[in-house]
Design a protein around this motif. Sequence first.
Motif: not given
Length: 104
Positions: A95-100
């Motif tokens: 999820e963090l990679r997606g937000l980045a």
Amino acid sequence: MNTQQKDSMWLDEHHQVSMDELIELSGLSIKELQNLLESGVLVPNNKEEAIWHFNSHYLVSIHTLSRLKQDFELEPNAFALTLVFLERIRTLEFELRGLAQVKN
């Protein structure tokens, strides 16, 4: 499937591994994997069928669990909780990679 194949496999929700592949590549015993199944933290995609298949992302978490077991002499009673935490970390990282990516 050997270790090199496992390392190069694209691990996501769309690829599956059989129970035999999971046993071979995980580093855990059949009994340890059965305990994870019985506890409900390892869930096959096709419970109703004779030959179970699992999302390939489990390979990463279960292999990490196996390393923790060896490195820190992790007790079998802690396997289920550890796998839950590893899966949650994997999900949060995804999820963090997606937000980045959205931010950029």
